[in-house]
Write a protein that holds these residues in place. Structure first.
Motif, mmCIF file in Angstrom:
data_model
loop_
_atom_site.group_PDB
_atom_site.id
_atom_site.type_symbol
_atom_site.label_atom_id
_atom_site.label_comp_id
_atom_site.label_asym_id
_atom_site.label_seq_id
_atom_site.Cartn_x
_atom_site.Cartn_y
_atom_site.Cartn_z
ATOM 1 N N GLY A 95 -3.831 9.087 -19.091
ATOM 2 C CA GLY A 95 -3.599 7.780 -18.498
ATOM 3 C C GLY A 95 -4.264 7.700 -17.140
ATOM 4 O O GLY A 95 -5.053 8.567 -16.769
ATOM 5 N N ILE A 96 -3.911 6.655 -16.417
ATOM 6 C CA ILE A 96 -4.420 6.484 -15.057
ATOM 7 C C ILE A 96 -3.272 6.742 -14.087
ATOM 8 O O ILE A 96 -2.202 6.149 -14.216
ATOM 9 N N TYR A 97 -3.527 7.602 -13.128
ATOM 10 C CA TYR A 97 -2.521 7.937 -12.125
ATOM 11 C C TYR A 97 -2.885 7.240 -10.819
ATOM 12 O O TYR A 97 -3.969 7.426 -10.283
ATOM 13 N N PHE A 98 -1.945 6.448 -10.326
ATOM 14 C CA PHE A 98 -2.146 5.699 -9.086
ATOM 15 C C PHE A 98 -1.196 6.188 -8.001
ATOM 16 O O PHE A 98 -0.028 6.473 -8.278
ATOM 17 N N CYS A 99 -1.694 6.229 -6.782
ATOM 18 C CA CYS A 99 -0.800 6.362 -5.637
ATOM 19 C C CYS A 99 -0.741 5.004 -4.940
ATOM 20 O O CYS A 99 -1.681 4.212 -5.014
ATOM 21 N N THR A 100 0.367 4.732 -4.302
ATOM 22 C CA THR A 100 0.535 3.461 -3.613
ATOM 23 C C THR A 100 1.511 3.629 -2.459
ATOM 24 O O THR A 100 2.337 4.539 -2.455
ATOM 25 N N GLY A 101 1.388 2.728 -1.517
ATOM 26 C CA GLY A 101 2.302 2.752 -0.377
ATOM 27 C C GLY A 101 2.152 1.484 0.442
ATOM 28 O O GLY A 101 1.263 0.666 0.192
ATOM 29 N N ASP A 102 3.058 1.351 1.406
ATOM 30 C CA ASP A 102 3.047 0.203 2.307
ATOM 31 C C ASP A 102 3.254 0.715 3.727
ATOM 32 O O ASP A 102 4.292 1.306 4.012
ATOM 33 N N ASN A 103 2.280 0.508 4.593
ATOM 34 C CA ASN A 103 2.488 0.915 5.980
ATOM 35 C C ASN A 103 2.555 -0.284 6.918
ATOM 36 O O ASN A 103 2.378 -0.150 8.126
ATOM 37 N N THR A 104 2.835 -1.470 6.324
ATOM 38 C CA THR A 104 3.005 -2.662 7.152
ATOM 39 C C THR A 104 4.474 -2.923 7.458
ATOM 40 O O THR A 104 4.809 -3.678 8.365
ATOM 41 N N GLY A 105 5.349 -2.349 6.640
ATOM 42 C CA GLY A 105 6.772 -2.630 6.783
ATOM 43 C C GLY A 105 7.193 -3.959 6.171
ATOM 44 O O GLY A 105 8.339 -4.384 6.320
ATOM 45 N N ASN A 106 6.259 -4.604 5.470
ATOM 46 C CA ASN A 106 6.531 -5.918 4.886
ATOM 47 C C ASN A 106 6.556 -5.902 3.360
ATOM 48 O O ASN A 106 6.418 -6.959 2.742
ATOM 49 N N TYR A 107 6.729 -4.743 2.770
ATOM 50 C CA TYR A 107 6.740 -4.595 1.306
ATOM 51 C C TYR A 107 5.414 -5.053 0.709
ATOM 52 O O TYR A 107 5.372 -5.540 -0.419
ATOM 53 N N LYS A 108 4.358 -4.886 1.460
ATOM 54 C CA LYS A 108 3.025 -5.268 1.004
ATOM 55 C C LYS A 108 2.281 -3.993 0.634
ATOM 56 O O LYS A 108 1.821 -3.262 1.502
ATOM 57 N N TYR A 109 2.177 -3.740 -0.665
ATOM 58 C CA TYR A 109 1.692 -2.446 -1.145
ATOM 59 C C TYR A 109 0.204 -2.456 -1.451
ATOM 60 O O TYR A 109 -0.334 -3.432 -1.976
ATOM 61 N N VAL A 110 -0.427 -1.335 -1.143
ATOM 62 C CA VAL A 110 -1.814 -1.124 -1.504
ATOM 63 C C VAL A 110 -1.867 0.028 -2.502
ATOM 64 O O VAL A 110 -1.117 1.005 -2.375
ATOM 65 N N PHE A 111 -2.740 -0.111 -3.508
ATOM 66 C CA PHE A 111 -2.907 0.917 -4.521
ATOM 67 C C PHE A 111 -4.251 1.605 -4.346
ATOM 68 O O PHE A 111 -5.252 0.969 -4.002
ATOM 69 N N GLY A 112 -4.276 2.896 -4.615
ATOM 70 C CA GLY A 112 -5.546 3.578 -4.748
ATOM 71 C C GLY A 112 -6.227 3.127 -6.037
ATOM 72 O O GLY A 112 -5.612 2.470 -6.881
#
Lengths: 111, 112
Positions: free
Chosen positions: A85-102
């Motif tokens: 499958g495809i493995y993604f990492c993701t996180g939010d460093n804005t504190g606004n629940y705005k996530y970015v995916f690799g």
């Protein structure tokens, strides 16, 4: 701007081999998440990392969060065809629940 | 049963037409998200919402609108669809406490 880099982008391994996906950023993330996606489905959460230096082990999977909260790795031992499958990492460093995916690591496991 | 559902699952639209993608969640999560997935880009955030009546712009909002009429429902609207919006669209609900997201099965949109 948040950005997560993943490597490798593609990997084809034999059944029984080990697999490591890596995720890195130039900025810190309070938490990092790993997801796995199979064809024609949405991503599914695998693990959540919340502490600096954290190591989480679940059966054949080990996830690590870097001390500086800028990188993470996902290790799978003795890969099986069902791990493909495809493995993604993701996180939010804005504190606004705005996530970015690799961009993801696409894993193929050859039986 | 599935906690996040999307409709339609597949859609073919014509350039300039209006398209509405719907998402429903039974997780009782305040946060909901719309992403698009294209080869080589992972998932990119279009719009998100903190609760009923709230919509926020994500990283690629141009050409899209969103509507959150209730806790359960979050729609993505393409007023004037263009071929560049051909993609797979995913909706997700998010647990504000853990940050974990739960995705729907996706909608494959083709704009001709």
């Amino acid at each position: 701007t948040q950005r997560l880099e993943q490597s490798p982008r593609f990997l084809s391994i034999q059944e029984g081999q080990d697999f490591t996906a890596r995720c890195s950023s130039s900025t810190t993330f309070p938490q990092l998440y790993w997801y796995r996606q199979v064809p024609r489905e949405g991503p599914v959460i695998l693990v959540t990392l919340v502490k600096s230096g954290e190591v989480k082990e679940q059966r054949r999977m080990t996830a690590k969060f870097g001390e500086a909260r800028k990188n993470s790795s996902l290790f799978i031992a003795r890969a099986q065809p069902g791990d493909a499958g495809i493995y993604f990492c993701t996180g939010d460093n804005t504190g606004n629940y705005k996530y970015v995916f690799g961009a993801g690591t696409r894993l193929k496991v050859i039986a | 049963e599935a906690a996040v559902t999307q409709s339609p699952r597949n859609k073919v639209a014509v350039t300039g037409g209006k398209v509405t993608l719907s998402c429903n969640q039974t997780n009782n999560h305040n946060n909901m998200y719309w992403y698009r997935q294209d080869t080589g880009h992972g998932l990119r955030l279009i719009h998100y919402s903190y609760g009923a009546g709230s919509t926020e712009k994500g990283d690629i909002p141009d050409g899209y609108k969103a509507s959150r009429p209730s806790q359960e429902n979050f729609s993505l609207i393409l007023e004037l669809a263009t071929p560049s919006q051909t993609s797979v669209y995913f909706c997700a609900s998010g647990d504000a406490g853990t940050g974990e997201q739960y995705f729907g099965p996706g909608t494959r949109l083709t704009v001709l």
